[in-house]
Write a protein that holds these residues in place. Sequence first.
Motif: not given
Lengths: 149, 149, 77, 77
Positions: B44-47, B49-54, B94-95
């Motif tokens: 849920d985190f990359n570079e 920033s918080d990431v909520t979806a992909m 995430p997860a």
Amino acid sequence: MGVRVEIRSGALSPWEELAGHEQAKTKLKGRIGAAGVFVGTMRDFNEASDVTAMHLEHYPGMTETHLQRICAEAGERWELLDTLVVHRVGDLLPAEPIVLVAVWSEHRKDAFEACRFIMEDLKSKAPFWKKETLTDGSTRWVEKNTAGY
Amino acid sequence: MGVRVEIRSGALSPWEELAGHEQAKTKLKGRIGAAGVFVGTMRDFNEASDVTAMHLEHYPGMTETHLQRICAEAGERWELLDTLVVHRVGDLLPAEPIVLVAVWSEHRKDAFEACRFIMEDLKSKAPFWKKETLTDGSTRWVEKNTAGY
Amino acid sequence: MTVDVKFFASLREQVGCEGASVEIGEVATAADVWLAAAGGKPMPPNVLVAVNMEYTDPNREVKSGDEVAFFPPVTGG
Amino acid sequence: MTVDVKFFASLREQVGCEGASVEIGEVATAADVWLAAAGGKPMPPNVLVAVNMEYTDPNREVKSGDEVAFFPPVTGG
């Protein structure tokens, strides 16, 4: 970092074990990016002989302590979120899993390297001994483990 | 040596997948001594920033062919009994597991090395692209993968 | 001759095109296909090129009916 | 002084003893414990030695109450 080490005389189903272990780790949800897993399984063949059964002996106390120390050392050398080691003792049959090593981390390098490190140290230093039963009913102690690198 | 490669738009439960895959491989019972497994999971985190979806895009046809070729090359370089690669495409949260690489062999060296080889080649060459959605709803393409060695 | 062109991911968004059938002279490289298909945009230096789903370099000559794909660095796994 | 001795696996079968409480002089090494406990059998060269569940070498001095273990090369995993 969490570490769970278990010496088990009952059956080991590695994939169920991993599903259950992960489910309990709610705090790590979204943080884990990589899992590196190794499962060692009993073969029905070793050193030119058919093997029908195996007995695994350990040194109660020292084995657990040693495995805990390996996992702690891995946690110092790599960035790990969680580590699980389950190792069978007692009587085993061919195709039964003997050992499960699983490592969770943010990045894959740590998971790959720590999993292999733990497994190699376990193979070369953790006090376990295998006695094989052959087709004719005779038994023999396995004399040494093969090199892993 | 068996190879199964799958690009999947639905959910991936790696441990269930492995249990099912192994159960179907009755011919390998007693021959397998080692399984090396890697699972890559969405964080849920990359570079910073918080990431909520992909969203995961691929090149239908080329992606499958390339993964098959990686697995075949691993089968030439190491002594493998079976190989499984499952990779998600489409929308992920995430997860959720993104990729599963599993390799079965007689001896652990082959399983460890082939699993990592397949994963590194997949990361650096298999045509997949990730687009992340951040907390504020904005999206960004992931520009490159991190090195694995 | 005619070749099929595909763009993926961020490159598809930059070029504003997912795929096209492109008419081009008989002797052409993958880089020539880019120029004909990308509306005059220069090819970014890190673009990957595949012809018929095999990685190749931009100077590779293409044949009629080839599928020529352009995409950014891959980020799977 | 008294130390606890343990033998494992093939070594237990060779020595014919799982464990024993051994009376030994005040200054003794792990190797001396072997001699006192193994009934005169020489210690095979590949034997591993642990004192209080920590690997050590045969020349390590032992203390009263120590647990001294002897075992063959390990073969787990």
